[in-house]
Design an enzyme around this catalytic site. Sequence first.
Site, PDB file in Angstrom:
ATOM      1  N   ASP A 133       0.816  -1.214   0.000  1.00 22.34           N
ATOM      2  CA  ASP A 133       0.000   0.000   0.000  1.00 22.34           C
ATOM      3  C   ASP A 133       0.848   1.262   0.000  1.00 22.34           C
ATOM      4  O   ASP A 133       0.457   2.280  -0.581  1.00 22.34           O
ATOM      5  CB  ASP A 133      -0.933   0.009   1.210  1.00 22.34           C
ATOM      6  CG  ASP A 133      -2.156  -0.864   1.000  1.00 22.34           C
ATOM      7  OD1 ASP A 133      -2.075  -1.793   0.184  1.00 22.34           O
ATOM      8  OD2 ASP A 133      -3.185  -0.622   1.641  1.00 22.34           O
ATOM      9  N   CYS A 142       1.263  -8.239   5.270  1.00 23.20           N
ATOM     10  CA  CYS A 142       0.860  -6.851   5.048  1.00 23.20           C
ATOM     11  C   CYS A 142      -0.629  -6.695   4.757  1.00 23.20           C
ATOM     12  O   CYS A 142      -1.380  -7.652   4.746  1.00 23.20           O
ATOM     13  CB  CYS A 142       1.738  -6.226   3.971  1.00 23.20           C
ATOM     14  SG  CYS A 142       3.428  -5.949   4.574  1.00 23.20           S
ATOM     15  N   ASP A 143      -1.000  -5.462   4.452  1.00 24.22           N
ATOM     16  CA  ASP A 143      -2.353  -4.943   4.626  1.00 24.22           C
ATOM     17  C   ASP A 143      -3.497  -5.841   4.171  1.00 24.22           C
ATOM     18  O   ASP A 143      -4.377  -6.174   4.948  1.00 24.22           O
ATOM     19  CB  ASP A 143      -2.459  -3.595   3.921  1.00 24.22           C
ATOM     20  CG  ASP A 143      -1.622  -2.531   4.603  1.00 24.22           C
ATOM     21  OD1 ASP A 143      -0.801  -2.893   5.456  1.00 24.22           O
ATOM     22  OD2 ASP A 143      -1.770  -1.348   4.276  1.00 24.22           O
ATOM     23  N   LYS A 144      -3.567  -6.193   2.893  1.00 27.10           N
ATOM     24  CA  LYS A 144      -4.717  -6.952   2.395  1.00 27.10           C
ATOM     25  C   LYS A 144      -4.447  -8.444   2.361  1.00 27.10           C
ATOM     26  O   LYS A 144      -5.362  -9.230   2.104  1.00 27.10           O
ATOM     27  CB  LYS A 144      -5.106  -6.464   0.986  1.00 27.10           C
ATOM     28  CG  LYS A 144      -5.319  -4.965   0.886  1.00 27.10           C
ATOM     29  CD  LYS A 144      -6.297  -4.450   1.914  1.00 27.10           C
ATOM     30  CE  LYS A 144      -6.294  -2.942   1.990  1.00 27.10           C
ATOM     31  NZ  LYS A 144      -5.027  -2.357   2.448  1.00 27.10           N
ATOM     32  N   CYS A 169       5.323  -2.427   8.368  1.00 26.19           N
ATOM     33  CA  CYS A 169       5.718  -1.108   8.873  1.00 26.19           C
ATOM     34  C   CYS A 169       5.509  -1.025  10.385  1.00 26.19           C
ATOM     35  O   CYS A 169       4.565  -1.589  10.929  1.00 26.19           O
ATOM     36  CB  CYS A 169       4.937  -0.020   8.156  1.00 26.19           C
ATOM     37  SG  CYS A 169       5.274   0.010   6.383  1.00 26.19           S
ATOM     38  N   GLU A 206      -6.822   4.585  -0.427  1.00 23.73           N
ATOM     39  CA  GLU A 206      -6.506   5.248   0.838  1.00 23.73           C
ATOM     40  C   GLU A 206      -6.218   6.727   0.612  1.00 23.73           C
ATOM     41  O   GLU A 206      -5.607   7.115  -0.383  1.00 23.73           O
ATOM     42  CB  GLU A 206      -5.303   4.576   1.501  1.00 23.73           C
ATOM     43  CG  GLU A 206      -5.632   3.189   2.038  1.00 23.73           C
ATOM     44  CD  GLU A 206      -4.457   2.525   2.725  1.00 23.73           C
ATOM     45  OE1 GLU A 206      -3.333   3.051   2.621  1.00 23.73           O
ATOM     46  OE2 GLU A 206      -4.661   1.479   3.364  1.00 23.73           O
ATOM     47  N   SER A 236      -5.076   4.934   5.395  1.00 24.29           N
ATOM     48  CA  SER A 236      -3.998   4.068   5.852  1.00 24.29           C
ATOM     49  C   SER A 236      -4.049   3.996   7.369  1.00 24.29           C
ATOM     50  O   SER A 236      -4.539   4.912   8.036  1.00 24.29           O
ATOM     51  CB  SER A 236      -2.659   4.645   5.409  1.00 24.29           C
ATOM     52  OG  SER A 236      -1.594   4.075   6.127  1.00 24.29           O
TER      53      SER A 236
END
Length: 564
Positions: free
Chosen positions: A80, A121-123, A194, A447, A473
């Site tokens: 992202d 990570c995100d998704k 992150c 985002e 985010s």
Amino acid sequence: MRSDKIKKGVEQAPARSLLHATGQIKSPGDMDKPFIAICNSYIDIVPGHVHLRELADVAKEAIREAGGIPFEFNTIGVDDGIAMGHIGMRYSLPSREVIADAAETVINAHWFDGVFYIPNCDKITPGMLLASVRTNVPAIFCSGGPMKAGLSAHGKALTLSSVFEAVGAFKDGSMSQEDFLDMEANACPTCGSCAGMFTANSMNCLMEILGMAVPGNGTTLAVSDARRELIRESAFHLMDLVKKDIRPRDIITKDAIDDAFALDMAMGGSTNTVLHTLALANEAGIEDYDLERINDIAKRVPYLSKIAPSSSYSMHDVHEAGGVSAIVKELVDLGGAIHPDRITVTGKTIRENVADAKINNTDVIHPKENPYSPVGGLSMLFGNIAPKGAAIKVGGVDPSVQVFKGEAICFSSHDEAVEAIDNHTVREGHVVVIRYEGPKGGPGMPEMLAPTSSIVGRGLGKDVALITDGRFSGATRGIAVGHISPEAAAGGPIALVHDGDIITIDLPNRTLNVDVSDEVLEERRKELPKFKAKVKTGYLARYTALVTSAHTGGILQIPEDLID
């Protein structure tokens, strides 16, 4: 065993021949052992995933040691941070569905007996989570872990959000080029997700209280030996789950979803967790789970740990302070906050998993007697702009801001808003309205980190608000209301707001309203042009046709006439 479907009987001789060709069958007896899929997500361009090939090798070895036969496959992944601010971000949320579909396809096509998921990570984590309840094969999760926090030349702790906010400060002239380049070079010093409580780490922490990952999953550093030990431990637990036939839907219940939101409130997680957890509830067949229920949870759960971007503390700080287990232990002891006697992948209950946990640093994790706030760090807002709800990370809002009233300045895209913020068209007292950026309108619900970071970077974090049918985010902070539902592309009333309208964001009362009568809004609706899809071909065109607004979790919905 499920895998007998592909390996037992005369008719399966061709399949057995192919299985021998994989090199994974080391002896004739291996055909009698459980076949375990390792659903990995190694990819070179995502720093949270560059080390996952190594972790998969650890998992393979442990699965064999525990009596299983491992078969690794990979899903895709989108970073992202790299995809931010351009058309790439339109693919981020939709990638969740691709990941879920891809994992479902491989798992069901090959009749695996168990699945070891390695996301980060995100998704990727929510995509795999959707696949786990959809296929309902015994499963365990162990993520790749967070990266270390960076350190500036001035000794300041850095995360990726520091760099996004530095862009606004540098453009505004309040940061030197030397300091700007120093941040860019040092904010992300290792592999891993992150370092703050952004979406990836929020989801990986929630995996612990959902019961799908072992304690330590959310905070153990990617580069630590302890992360590899978690992988090994998880492999042995998975083999036990296969033996006992304990499946994801046995673990992920309505109570588990409640508890995920409770932990989210206690640690001020990313608003994206709301989107993903609602989608999980839908996929698991849990009915009548709406945003009002989340507010009810927020009222009984205190805000205990404020982590970057809401403070300078990183995930490693949380780990050393006691980790997710210490936060959960406070919720267990609080009584009535969570359901602590649910089963988890360890074979123990939540209560048993955290029995020995303690807070080692009360600055990082506050005890329940001294919370940052008596109510949770996320809120769902409702009103005439958001009749189906909207989300805000109240833990990321300056405590002095309880009610914000300002003048609407409207944009129909992320890029238009960023330009207006950068050229100072947006000023103190404005409520920036960004619409047609929802799941259908974006498409992909991109985002809005660049505009919120520019606002904060210019020192306007308490003086300018932003509302959108897009999302944020986990690195976002400030007066930022997202997930407005229904979205503009679905005819939501955010499409009816005009420049100059007065908008009120009332955090204590959890409301979001525009000071315009219902009659005027209906007159405006008559003039509203019909939404036309922005993308006409490829995956995003298909996604636009099927996706729903944020209050459902942004799920894909098959037309009713096809399933009745």
